[in-house]
Design an enzyme around this catalytic site. Structure first.
Site, PDB file in Angstrom:
ATOM      1  CD  GLU A   7      -2.758   5.730   6.743  1.00  0.00           C
ATOM      2  OE1 GLU A   7      -2.763   5.691   5.501  1.00  0.00           O
ATOM      3  OE2 GLU A   7      -1.838   5.246   7.437  1.00  0.00           O
ATOM      4  N   GLY A  41       2.483   2.679  10.692  1.00  0.00           N
ATOM      5  CA  GLY A  41       3.409   3.771  10.401  1.00  0.00           C
ATOM      6  C   GLY A  41       4.114   4.307  11.636  1.00  0.00           C
ATOM      7  CG  HIS A  44      -5.849   2.233   5.321  1.00  0.00           C
ATOM      8  ND1 HIS A  44      -5.382   3.189   6.198  1.00  0.00           N
ATOM      9  CD2 HIS A  44      -4.860   1.322   5.180  1.00  0.00           C
ATOM     10  CE1 HIS A  44      -4.153   2.861   6.554  1.00  0.00           C
ATOM     11  NE2 HIS A  44      -3.814   1.736   5.957  1.00  0.00           N
ATOM     12  CG  ASN A  49      -1.731   1.215   1.408  1.00  0.00           C
ATOM     13  OD1 ASN A  49      -1.847   2.022   0.485  1.00  0.00           O
ATOM     14  ND2 ASN A  49      -2.318   1.395   2.594  1.00  0.00           N
ATOM     15  CD1 TRP A  50       3.624   1.008  -2.718  1.00  0.00           C
ATOM     16  CD2 TRP A  50       3.615   2.043  -4.702  1.00  0.00           C
ATOM     17  NE1 TRP A  50       4.356   0.239  -3.582  1.00  0.00           N
ATOM     18  CE2 TRP A  50       4.373   0.848  -4.806  1.00  0.00           C
ATOM     19  CE3 TRP A  50       3.481   2.850  -5.830  1.00  0.00           C
ATOM     20  CZ2 TRP A  50       4.983   0.459  -6.006  1.00  0.00           C
ATOM     21  CZ3 TRP A  50       4.092   2.465  -7.025  1.00  0.00           C
ATOM     22  CH2 TRP A  50       4.840   1.285  -7.107  1.00  0.00           C
ATOM     23  CE  LYS A  51      -0.156   3.318   4.697  1.00  0.00           C
ATOM     24  NZ  LYS A  51      -0.071   3.444   6.134  1.00  0.00           N
ATOM     25  CD  GLU A  88      -3.589  -2.072   7.688  1.00  0.00           C
ATOM     26  OE1 GLU A  88      -2.521  -2.392   7.165  1.00  0.00           O
ATOM     27  OE2 GLU A  88      -4.173  -1.007   7.460  1.00  0.00           O
ATOM     28  CB  SER A 128       5.181  -1.321  12.109  1.00  0.00           C
ATOM     29  OG  SER A 128       4.766   0.024  12.300  1.00  0.00           O
ATOM     30  N   GLY A 138       2.784  -1.055   4.321  1.00  0.00           N
ATOM     31  CA  GLY A 138       2.825   0.359   3.965  1.00  0.00           C
ATOM     32  C   GLY A 138       4.247   0.805   3.687  1.00  0.00           C
ATOM     33  N   GLY A 139       4.886   1.411   4.693  1.00  0.00           N
ATOM     34  CA  GLY A 139       6.220   1.993   4.542  1.00  0.00           C
ATOM     35  C   GLY A 139       7.227   1.085   3.856  1.00  0.00           C
TER      36      GLY A 139
HETATM   37  P1  PGA Z   1       2.788   0.538   7.677  1.00  0.00           P
HETATM   38  O1  PGA Z   1       1.311   0.720   7.038  1.00  0.00           O
HETATM   39  O2  PGA Z   1       3.327  -0.770   7.159  1.00  0.00           O
HETATM   40  O3  PGA Z   1       3.560   1.725   7.188  1.00  0.00           O
HETATM   41  O4  PGA Z   1       2.618   0.518   9.162  1.00  0.00           O
HETATM   42  C1  PGA Z   1       0.442  -0.360   6.913  1.00  0.00           C
HETATM   43  C2  PGA Z   1      -0.868   0.108   6.330  1.00  0.00           C
HETATM   44  O5  PGA Z   1      -1.368   1.155   6.779  1.00  0.00           O
HETATM   45  O6  PGA Z   1      -1.456  -0.518   5.429  1.00  0.00           O
END
Ligand code: PGA
Length: 253
Positions: free
Chosen positions: A99, A173, A97, A10-12, A167, A212, A233-234
């Site tokens: 976010e 993150g 998600h 997930n590149w956001k 999650e 994470s 994500g990251g």
């Molecule tokens: P993260 O994000 O790996 O940067 O914690 C995961 C996500 O929100 O899908």
């Protein structure tokens, strides 16, 4: 019950076209060079979907949207519909998600409507659930996740090709890790809930973990009984890290 492990990047809101091309090419090259047993999916920002459709074409890496509108089409400025996502080659779409729940006020009902829209438009939804730190500290993690799941059931089609992503909001993150025990507890709870509501079909639904996940902790997380992959994500923004996470996927079944 064999469930194919699933790794989603997930590149956001990251990746201009040049970096998206480079990253996608690095991941495709790495996946193609390996005998990858798991399914690999990338969810770039909407502006890079068409580019990635071209870069991933012919490879084993699939494409996902990060969100979709609950509407099919029409006067909804700024929205992207499921049919449009299919049109640029998406198989999957992330829904709900945390976010988006926090930034855009998406509540459980809206998430359920978006999931239904994904099924209607021929996409496989990856529905995110998870508690905040405050909810966990109050001992309400399972209750919150249970309520997030409960609204989905009335809108599920028969034999749904659904993916659930657990999650914990406090681990996204932040570099803060949920322990393997905490992860397995919630994944086990989700599996039980899915089976109680859907019978055998509940056993076929993949439950992936996100928050994470890094090359250093992926192996321990993916080895857990009810973890069927990861939402990354990251660490999906560096091809070496993302490929190292793919390498940590066990041959479970
Ligand atoms: P993260 O994000 O790996 O940067 O914690 C995961 C996500 O929100 O899908």
């Amino acid at each position: 019950m064999a469930r194919r492990m699933l790794i989603v990047g997930n590149w956001k809101m990251n990746g201009l076209l040049e970096t998206a091309r480079e990253l996608a090419d690095g991941i495709v090259a790495g996946v193609s060079a390996r005998a990858v047993g798991c399914e690999v999916v990338l969810a770039p920002p909407a502006t890079a979907l068409h580019l990635l459709q071209q870069r991933l074409g012919g490879s084993a890496v699939k494409l996902a949207g990060q969100d979709l509108s609950e509407h099919e089409c029409g006067a909804h400025t700024g929205e992207i519909g499921g049919i449009m996502l299919r049109n640029v080659g998406c198989w999957y779409v992330i829904v709900g998600h945390s976010e988006r729940r926090a930034d855009c006020g998406e509540d459980n009902d809206r998430v359920a409507r978006k999931m239904a829209a994904a099924f209607r438009d021929g996409l496989q939804p990856i529905v995110c659930v998870g508690e905040t730190l405050e909810e966990r500290d109050q001992g309400r993690a399972l209750e919150v996740v249970g309520a997030q799941l409960a609204v989905l059931y009335p809108r599920l089609p028969k034999r749904p090709s659904l993916v659930v992503a657990y999650e914990p909001v406090w681990a996204i993150g932040t570099g803060r890790n949920a322990s393997p025990e905490q992860i397995q507890e919630v994944h086990g709870f989700i599996r039980q809930d899915l089976c109680a509501r859907l019978g055998e079909d509940g056993r076929k639904i993949r439950i992936v973990y996100g928050g994470s996940v890094k090359p250093g902790n992926a192996q321990a997380i993916f080895a857990l009984e009810d973890v069927d992959g990861g939402l990354i994500g990251g660490a999906s923004l560096k091809s070496a890290d993302f490929l190292a996470i793919i390498d940590a996927v066990p041959e479970k079944f």
